[in-house]
Each structure stands twice: as C-alpha cells, then as structure tokens.
Design a protein around this motif. Structure first.
Motif, mmCIF file in Angstrom:
data_model
loop_
_atom_site.group_PDB
_atom_site.id
_atom_site.type_symbol
_atom_site.label_atom_id
_atom_site.label_comp_id
_atom_site.label_asym_id
_atom_site.label_seq_id
_atom_site.Cartn_x
_atom_site.Cartn_y
_atom_site.Cartn_z
ATOM 1 N N ARG A 1 -19.371 29.720 -4.836
ATOM 2 C CA ARG A 1 -18.128 28.586 -5.040
ATOM 3 C C ARG A 1 -18.402 27.974 -6.313
ATOM 4 N NH1 ARG A 1 -21.676 26.634 -1.425
ATOM 5 N NH2 ARG A 1 -23.036 24.728 -1.925
ATOM 6 N N PRO A 2 -17.479 27.328 -6.887
ATOM 7 C CA PRO A 2 -17.677 26.716 -8.253
ATOM 8 C C PRO A 2 -19.103 25.570 -8.020
ATOM 9 C CG PRO A 2 -15.406 26.449 -7.627
ATOM 10 C CD PRO A 2 -16.094 27.199 -6.557
ATOM 11 N N GLY A 3 -20.147 25.726 -9.069
ATOM 12 C CA GLY A 3 -21.044 24.977 -8.754
ATOM 13 C C GLY A 3 -22.083 25.375 -7.686
ATOM 14 N N GLN B 1 -18.638 13.263 -14.581
ATOM 15 C CA GLN B 1 -17.307 13.751 -14.624
ATOM 16 C C GLN B 1 -16.413 13.261 -15.496
ATOM 17 O OE1 GLN B 1 -16.150 13.149 -10.427
ATOM 18 N NE2 GLN B 1 -17.231 15.144 -9.569
ATOM 19 N N THR C 1 -26.823 27.890 -20.472
ATOM 20 C CA THR C 1 -25.294 27.638 -20.589
ATOM 21 C C THR C 1 -24.737 28.915 -20.988
ATOM 22 O OG1 THR C 1 -25.431 25.244 -20.427
ATOM 23 C CG2 THR C 1 -23.310 26.301 -20.603
ATOM 24 N N ALA D 1 -21.273 35.119 -15.908
ATOM 25 C CA ALA D 1 -20.310 34.973 -15.061
ATOM 26 C C ALA D 1 -18.795 35.751 -15.756
ATOM 27 C CB ALA D 1 -19.703 33.516 -15.068
ATOM 28 N N GLU D 2 -18.692 35.743 -17.033
ATOM 29 C CA GLU D 2 -17.869 36.517 -17.786
ATOM 30 C C GLU D 2 -17.681 38.084 -17.517
ATOM 31 O OE1 GLU D 2 -14.066 36.431 -20.226
ATOM 32 O OE2 GLU D 2 -15.220 34.753 -19.068
ATOM 33 N N ASN E 1 -16.220 27.008 -22.125
ATOM 34 C CA ASN E 1 -17.327 26.238 -21.531
ATOM 35 C C ASN E 1 -18.802 26.753 -21.517
ATOM 36 O OD1 ASN E 1 -17.119 28.059 -19.518
ATOM 37 N ND2 ASN E 1 -16.527 26.635 -17.825
ATOM 38 N N PHE F 1 -21.482 34.888 -6.548
ATOM 39 C CA PHE F 1 -20.537 33.616 -6.803
ATOM 40 C C PHE F 1 -20.524 33.164 -5.225
ATOM 41 C CE2 PHE F 1 -16.362 31.659 -6.454
ATOM 42 C CZ PHE F 1 -16.567 30.866 -7.206
#
Length: 384
Positions: A45-47, A262, A21, A28-29, A230, A43
């Motif tokens: 899409r999210p996930g 979630q 993680t 990603a950052e 996160n 990238f």
C-alpha cells in the motif's frame, strides 16, 4: 547463489541520505520490467515499506503512527518474498540503524531463504550538512554550529559504546562499518554488501549500477534516467534552512507528527523552499579532518572483515570546501526576507481562488415573503 527454489531476498537498509530515495524511486517505477526479469519489488500500500521498517524498529511514536495500523506490515512483505520464486528487494533506510535484537526478529520470517544485505554509504562531508538539514526538516531549530557541538564532535569512545552508551544520532546513523557489523551477526559477512555512493558530480546512474551489482539484479531492467518526480530528496540552500529553522521555532512543536511532515516538511520545505534553489551548505574545512579520520577507520574495518564492496572506498573520503565557502550558518537578513517572501507567495498560490462572481441567492421557499414583496403587498392593499 540462491536457494534450491531460486529464492533470494535483498534487504537494502540505507544508510540515510545515501541516494535511497532515488533507488527506491527507480525500483518502484520499473516494477513491471523487473518482475519480467524475476525481481520483485513488493507493493503493499502507499507507505507500506516505511510502515514495515517502522514496525521492525518499534519507532511508530517518533513518526506519529498508530501501532495497530502498521502491525503485520513486515510479515506481509516477508510473505510476498516467500511466495516469489526469484529475487525480492525490500528497501528502507530506517533499517540501517536496527540493533542486533531487531535484526534477529526481522530475519525470523525469512528463515530458510538466502538473505543479502546492502548498505549504501556516502562521504561524511556531504552527510554532515545533509543530516543537519534533514533534522531541521523534521522540526529541529538548531544551527549547524549547534550540531557540530552536539553531534559531529560528540562521538563516544568504543569502550563507552560497548558498555551500552548511546552514540549521537549522526554517528549511529552514518557509521557504515558498524551497520555492516550489526547485520553480520545474523547474515554471513560475504552476503553483507557495501555500496559506495559516487563522488560529487558523478551521474546518478553510477549509483544504480553499483547497487544492481551488489544486489545481484540485472542493471538493464531499469532505465536509470527514468525516475518519478518525487524520487529526488529535495535539498535546501543555506538561506532556506535558516528560514525553516525560524518557522520551527515559531511553531514551537504545535504541529505534531505526522501532520508536521505532511504540511511543513513536504509543502513548505521540500516544495516551496526547495524551489528557490539556494546555495547549498558545505561542511566547514575545520570539520573535515575529524570526518576523514572516522572514514579511514571504518574503511579499514570493512577491508579487514572482507565485506563485498561495490565502488571505490576512496570515494568516501570527504573533500574540503573551496576557499571562501561561507559557513552553513552565514546568511544575511536580506536573503532571509527574500526567501520568506518567495516561499509565502508559493504557498499562497496553492489555495483555490474564490469565484469571480458572487454566488446567486437561492430562490425563496414556497409560502415565504421577502422584504421587497411584503412592501409591495402592503402598497397594493393601500390602493385597494
């Protein structure tokens, strides 16, 4: 060495709970600065990378995902890699457990490109409690003692494994030598790298530098201290894990995936309970010799195979806990009550507060008579 076109693909395949993680958050950052140095962290899409890894493993039902919704995710990532003239990094820990058929299928869209595989590993002393905790965060109700019986002391012999028997999930997920071996069936062994997670107390940046070395990317393209909030996988203390186990038992599977992750995993476990910062569980000393023996055996396999190693294999030997360390299951009822009350208060504060003033009644529609105006009308008629 890259292909003539300069194209390389680095598949970071985990293993679970080995700083993945953190590394994914850094990548990603720093997408823009990495891209400036010729490194693509694509990238979709999210996930998107999670969906792609689930597609490779065929595990959509486990995560409550619609197979049609994630279909084509892996091909899309591979297409981005083929379009990029440089190094592409694809990362997800689900890939670490892929079998040989899944690996062969995953590499087909990358044929002709130079593929490297990076396996990250951490000492089994920390992994045992992390694995137990993660399973509880996914709905399990078992104690650590149950896991010790069902998982940690239930590994299979090599003969049974070769005969097709299924190992307990912990051993399949954490056996770094076996993971390196499976990926080496389709990628030359000298391109299948092991990254050793630093020992307890080391700066997180040390893991990034070891990873960058194995992946062949410029370490200075990333500030290892700049990670999104996160990007740290929240850990729970002994009391918090006990509370979550009781919640899972009370729910009795009534919240299916992906809703469970979630609501319960993210909101209750990784936010409300993780904020308590309780005392982290430590693997009992009685289990350390078993874990050490497995680690030594796997390390010898890695040395004999000649896989490139970033870091010191000695960092993978589990350390015994200090004398007097409580067993992971030892939690008194007063601590449970305190954690439960605090977590409940934390969750309740997430609900929007009602307005202080009652809402105004809407004006009467044209042509309607309210009860009060009707009384006045009757009174006026009586006066006439």
């Amino acid at each position: 060495m890259a292909t003539a076109s300069g194209q390389r693909v680095v598949l970071h395949v985990g293993l679970p709970k080995t700083g993945t993680t953190y590394l994914q958050g850094l990548l990603a950052e720093h997408r823009d600065s990495l891209r400036e140095r010729g490194v693509l962290y694509p990238f979709l899409r999210p996930g998107g990378m999670f969906h792609a890894a689930v597609e490779v493993r065929g595990s959509h039902e486990k995560f409550g995902l619609d197979q049609d919704a994630i279909e084509g995710s892996w091909a899309a990532l591979c297409a981005r890699a083929r379009e990029h003239n440089g190094t592409t990094i694809i990362s997800h820990e689900i890939l670490g457990g892929a079998d040989e058929d899944e690996i062969a299928a995953a590499l087909t869209p990358l044929e002709g490109l130079e593929v490297h595989v990076v396996v990250t590993a951490r000492d089994l002393g920390r992994q045992a409690t992390a694995h137990w905790q993660e399973e509880v965060k996914l709905g399990d109700v078992r104690s650590f003692a149950d896991f010790e019986r069902d998982q940690f002391r239930a590994d299979l012999s090599e003969d049974l494994v070769r005969a097709g028997a299924e190992r307990p999930h912990f051993w399949h997920a954490q056996d770094f030598a076996a993971a390196l071996g499976r990926w080496s069936t389709a990628v030359p062994f000298e391109r299948v790298h092991l990254v050793v997670c630093p020992p307890p107390g080391a700066a997180p940046s040390k893991l990034w530098h070891r990873f960058a070395d194995a992946a062949g990317v410029p370490a200075d393209a990333v500030d290892p201290g700049r990670v999104p909030p996160n990007a740290v996988n929240a850990s729970l203390g002994r009391a918090e894990i006990a509370v979550l186990r009781r919640v899972n038992a009370a729910l009795a599977g009534s919240i299916p995936q992906p809703a469970y992750s979630q609501i319960v995993k993210r909101v209750l476990a990784e936010d409300a309970l993780a904020r308590r910062h309780g005392e982290r569980p430590r693997t009992p000393a009685a289990l350390v010799p078993l874990l050490s023996e497995a680690t030594d055996r796997w390390s010898a396999t890695v040395r004999a195979a000649g896989h490139p190693v970033s870091g010191d294999l000695g960092d993978l030997r589990p350390l015994p806990p200090p004398d007097g360390t409580p067993h992971p299951d030892d939690v008194d009822e007063s601590a449970l009550l305190e954690v439960t009350s605090g977590a409940l208060a934390e969750v309740l504060q997430r609900f929007p507060l009602p307005s202080a003033a009652p809402p105004e009644a809407p004006p009467p529609r044209s042509g309607t008579v309210t009860r009060r105006s009707g009384w006045r009308a009757a009174r006026d008629r009586g006066r006439g």
